[in-house]
Motif scaffolding. Sequence first.
Motif, PDB file in Angstrom:
ATOM      1  N   PHE A 100      17.544 -99.682 -32.335  1.00  0.00           N
ATOM      2  CA  PHE A 100      18.808 -99.571 -31.456  1.00  0.00           C
ATOM      3  C   PHE A 100      19.202 -98.203 -30.189  1.00  0.00           C
ATOM      4  CE2 PHE A 100      19.727-102.940 -34.270  1.00  0.00           C
ATOM      5  CZ  PHE A 100      20.549-104.064 -33.597  1.00  0.00           C
ATOM      6  N   LYS A 102      21.287 -97.936 -28.182  1.00  0.00           N
ATOM      7  CA  LYS A 102      22.506 -97.570 -27.810  1.00  0.00           C
ATOM      8  C   LYS A 102      23.417 -96.844 -29.148  1.00  0.00           C
ATOM      9  CE  LYS A 102      21.980 -99.428 -23.931  1.00  0.00           C
ATOM     10  NZ  LYS A 102      21.776 -98.592 -22.650  1.00  0.00           N
ATOM     11  N   ILE A 114      24.320 -99.412 -44.240  1.00  0.00           N
ATOM     12  CA  ILE A 114      25.553-100.827 -43.205  1.00  0.00           C
ATOM     13  C   ILE A 114      25.884-102.215 -44.032  1.00  0.00           C
ATOM     14  CG2 ILE A 114      26.700-101.146 -41.293  1.00  0.00           C
ATOM     15  CD1 ILE A 114      25.971 -98.017 -40.157  1.00  0.00           C
ATOM     16  N   TRP A 120      30.680 -96.648 -43.550  1.00  0.00           N
ATOM     17  CA  TRP A 120      29.820 -96.460 -42.561  1.00  0.00           C
ATOM     18  C   TRP A 120      30.035 -94.807 -43.022  1.00  0.00           C
ATOM     19  CZ3 TRP A 120      28.021 -98.842 -37.662  1.00  0.00           C
ATOM     20  CH2 TRP A 120      28.018 -98.113 -36.840  1.00  0.00           C
TER      21      TRP A 120
ATOM     22  N   GLY B   3      31.241-102.449 -41.856  1.00  0.00           N
ATOM     23  CA  GLY B   3      29.750-102.168 -40.712  1.00  0.00           C
ATOM     24  C   GLY B   3      29.081-102.692 -39.957  1.00  0.00           C
ATOM     25  N   ILE B   4      28.966-104.157 -40.044  1.00  0.00           N
ATOM     26  CA  ILE B   4      28.087-105.212 -39.645  1.00  0.00           C
ATOM     27  C   ILE B   4      28.880-105.530 -38.198  1.00  0.00           C
ATOM     28  CG2 ILE B   4      28.203-107.310 -40.138  1.00  0.00           C
ATOM     29  CD1 ILE B   4      25.541-107.222 -39.132  1.00  0.00           C
ATOM     30  N   ARG B   6      30.943-103.029 -36.868  1.00  0.00           N
ATOM     31  CA  ARG B   6      31.081-101.687 -35.954  1.00  0.00           C
ATOM     32  C   ARG B   6      29.759-101.712 -35.829  1.00  0.00           C
ATOM     33  NH1 ARG B   6      33.578 -96.493 -39.063  1.00  0.00           N
ATOM     34  NH2 ARG B   6      33.166 -95.396 -37.280  1.00  0.00           N
ATOM     35  N   ILE B   7      28.277-101.434 -35.739  1.00  0.00           N
ATOM     36  CA  ILE B   7      27.559-102.016 -35.451  1.00  0.00           C
ATOM     37  C   ILE B   7      28.108-102.566 -33.920  1.00  0.00           C
ATOM     38  CG2 ILE B   7      25.327-102.656 -35.152  1.00  0.00           C
ATOM     39  CD1 ILE B   7      25.577-101.716 -38.308  1.00  0.00           C
ATOM     40  N   ARG B  10      30.020-100.575 -31.670  1.00  0.00           N
ATOM     41  CA  ARG B  10      28.816 -99.153 -31.305  1.00  0.00           C
ATOM     42  C   ARG B  10      28.426-100.378 -29.803  1.00  0.00           C
ATOM     43  NH1 ARG B  10      29.201 -94.386 -31.499  1.00  0.00           N
ATOM     44  NH2 ARG B  10      28.199 -94.093 -31.709  1.00  0.00           N
ATOM     45  N   LEU B  11      27.159-101.211 -30.226  1.00  0.00           N
ATOM     46  CA  LEU B  11      26.538-101.748 -29.540  1.00  0.00           C
ATOM     47  C   LEU B  11      26.824-101.860 -27.847  1.00  0.00           C
ATOM     48  CD1 LEU B  11      24.112-103.840 -31.957  1.00  0.00           C
ATOM     49  CD2 LEU B  11      23.428-102.107 -30.984  1.00  0.00           C
ATOM     50  N   ASN B  14      28.564 -98.735 -25.995  1.00  0.00           N
ATOM     51  CA  ASN B  14      27.520 -98.009 -26.001  1.00  0.00           C
ATOM     52  C   ASN B  14      26.738 -98.605 -24.519  1.00  0.00           C
ATOM     53  OD1 ASN B  14      28.740 -96.194 -27.471  1.00  0.00           O
ATOM     54  ND2 ASN B  14      27.198 -95.868 -29.132  1.00  0.00           N
ATOM     55  N   ASP B  15      26.487 -99.662 -24.316  1.00  0.00           N
ATOM     56  CA  ASP B  15      26.260-100.579 -23.172  1.00  0.00           C
ATOM     57  C   ASP B  15      26.970-100.536 -21.959  1.00  0.00           C
ATOM     58  OD1 ASP B  15      24.388-101.356 -21.965  1.00  0.00           O
ATOM     59  OD2 ASP B  15      23.888-103.614 -23.213  1.00  0.00           O
ATOM     60  N   LYS B 285      16.589-107.421 -31.441  1.00  0.00           N
ATOM     61  CA  LYS B 285      16.734-106.181 -32.378  1.00  0.00           C
ATOM     62  C   LYS B 285      17.616-107.329 -33.396  1.00  0.00           C
ATOM     63  CE  LYS B 285      15.955-102.095 -29.777  1.00  0.00           C
ATOM     64  NZ  LYS B 285      14.947-103.220 -28.742  1.00  0.00           N
ATOM     65  N   PHE B 286      18.430-107.943 -32.686  1.00  0.00           N
ATOM     66  CA  PHE B 286      18.947-109.561 -33.649  1.00  0.00           C
ATOM     67  C   PHE B 286      18.337-109.993 -34.741  1.00  0.00           C
ATOM     68  CE2 PHE B 286      22.212-109.608 -30.373  1.00  0.00           C
ATOM     69  CZ  PHE B 286      23.117-109.275 -31.386  1.00  0.00           C
ATOM     70  N   LEU B 289      17.041-107.325 -37.837  1.00  0.00           N
ATOM     71  CA  LEU B 289      18.000-106.970 -38.474  1.00  0.00           C
ATOM     72  C   LEU B 289      18.142-107.921 -39.490  1.00  0.00           C
ATOM     73  CD1 LEU B 289      21.505-106.307 -36.459  1.00  0.00           C
ATOM     74  CD2 LEU B 289      20.712-104.746 -38.328  1.00  0.00           C
TER      75      LEU B 289
END
Lengths: 234, 378
Positions: A100, A102, A114, A120, B3-4, B6-7, B10-11, B14-15, B285-286, B289
Motif C-alpha cells: 500500500f 498510502k 494488525i 497498532w 486495526g483494519i 485504522r488501516i 490511513r488509506l 493519505n490519498d 490491494k483489497f 488483504l
Amino acid sequence: MTVGVAIQAVGLSKWFGSGETRTQAVKDVSFEAAFHEMLYIVGPSGSGKTTLLSMLSGILRPSAGSVRVEGVDIWALDENRIADFRLHKVGFVFQDYHLFNKLTTVENVAIPLILRGQDWNDSLKEGQKYLEVVGLANRANLPPSKLSGGEQQRVAIARAIVSAPDILIFDEPTASLDGDTGRKILEFVRTKVLTEQRCILTVTHDDRIYEYADRILKMEDGRLIGSEKGGAHA
Amino acid sequence: MRGILRIGYRLLVNDRGKFIALLLGITFSVFLMIQVTSMFAGMMKKASATVTNTGAKMWVLDSSVTNVASSIPLPDYVLDAVRSIHGVKYAVPLYSGAGLVRLKDGTYQAVSILGLDDTSLFGRPVLLQGQISDIYAENGFLVVKDEEFGKLHNPGIGTEFEINDNRGVIVGIAKVPASGLFGMPTLYTTFSRAVQYIPSMRYTVSYILVEPASDAAIPGIKQEVAKLGYESLTEAEFIDKITHWYMFGTGMGINLLIMTGISFVVGLSISGQTFYTFVLENLEKFGALKAIGAKGRELVYMILFQAGITALAGYGLGVGLCALLIALAKFRVRDYASIITFNNLGMALGMVLVIASLSSYFAVRRVLRIEPFDIFRG
C-alpha cells in the motif's frame, strides 16, 4: 535436512469454466513438502503452477483432492477458518508485491499482525524489527513507492514473515528484479528466512535461481512431470 | 477490528486528492441542501408570523383560507356561536388586513394592520416604549420595531400619519418574535378602530382566536366549529396548513424539491464516482488483504467506515459552511429569512447517509467479488 511433513497434497485437480469452455488447469497432482524445505514449482506459462500454489495456500478451492497442512485438511474448513488459516499459517510474497503506497513501509509490514487483532503500536514495533531483519530499518517511515524494486521485494518478504508463518508462498519472486538483485534476495531468503519450522513454496520461471532450491517440481499441462533436487544440495 | 478500520482511515486520508474531492462533493451537496431548505424554513416562519406572534391556542377560520394573509371574513354570529361551545374558555375576534399609510413627506407605504379585541387586547405584542392602555387613545396605533420599521421613517411615540384619510398616532413601539413575509411594516390597533379606518366588506372578523378550557376540549371544539361550517385549527395545525399551501399551492415546493434533488445528485455523482474510483484503484490491494487473511466482512466494515468518515466530515463541513454564510448574510441583512432547523439537519443527514450507502454499496460489491486468486493470476 528436512524435518517433518508440512504440506501433503493428494490427487489435486482443478477445472475452470463449464460446457465447451471447461478446462482442467491442474490434473491429479500429489506430493509432499517438508519443513525446512525450499520447494520450487516450475514450468511454462499455463502449466498450472499458480493454480496449484493457490490451492496449496488456501486461496482456491480444488475441484478434487485434498491439501493437508500440518495434518489439517484445510479444504474441510469453512471460509472464515480458511481465512484464519491463511492469516496464521501462511505468508505471501506476491509477484507485484501489492504494497500500500498510502501507508508507510513499516505499516505495510505490520498488516498481518494488525489483521490478527494485535495492538497498532505493538504491531508497528514488531514490523520495525522485521524491517531490520531485511535491512530496511531506515526506510520504515517512507511509502513503498519511494523504494527500489529490490527494497520493495524485501518489504514484501518482511510482511510475509512478520507473523512467523509456517508456510511461505513466493509467486515469481524475481520477475520484477534484475539478476543480481534477484540472487541477493533468494540468498537472503535461503539463509535468513528458511527456518527449521518453515516450508517455502516458490513458483518461478527463472532458472537462474534454481541454485537456491532444495527440490524442484516440474509441471506441464497441469500435471507434475518430474521432480529433481535443486542447487542447494549441489 | 479497530486495526483494519485504522488501516482504512490511513488509506483514505493519505490519498489526499481523492479525500479532498470526496469531502468537497459531500460538503457542497450538504451546503446546497441545507441552504435551500433553510431558506424555505425561514420563509415559512415569516409566512406564519401573525400566527406565532398572536399566540392563540386555536384559530377559527373559513376553510378556504390558505394562508394567514388571505383571510376570509367571518359573520359576527360565528363569534357568538364559538363563545357558546362547551370547552371554550374565551373567544375573541382578530382583524387582519393591509392598508396604505401616507407619511409626512407625502409618500405612501403599505402596512399590515392587526386589530386586537377591544376588551382583552388578546395577542398584543410586547411593548418596548409606551403604555398598552394608550392604544385606546384617539387614533392610537402601535408600531412593530422590526426590519421594516425604517420604511415608516423610524417613527417615535407621537409620530402622526394618515391612513385612509384618517389621522393615526403612534402610541407605542413594540417587538414581536417574527416579522412578516411581505416586507411590510406592522401596525397594531383595536379591532373597532381597524374596522373603522380600513375599508371592509360586510363581515369584519378575520379570525376568531380561541382559548380552550383544556387541551382535552380541543377535539370537541373542532367538531362543533365544523358543524357551523368553519374550520378550527390549533396554532401548529394552522402553521402546517400555511406551509402546505406554500409548498404545494405555489411553485415553491417543486422548486425546493428540484434544488434539493439537484444537490443530492451533485453530491452522489461527485462523491459516489470518486469513492468508487478510490476503491477500484485499491481493488488489488483489497484482494491482497483477502489473500493474507482479511475476511470479507472486515473489508466491508472498512469500506463502510471510510464512507462514513467522509460522509460525516463532509456533512459537518457543509453545515458549518451554511451556518457561516447565513450568519454573514444576517450580519448584512438582518431580516435574512434562512433558519437552520433540526428538520433541515436531519433531512440533509439522511441524504448524506444515502449518498454514502449508495457509494459504498457498489464499492462493497466489487470488493466482495475480488478473489485472492485473481491477485496471483495478475
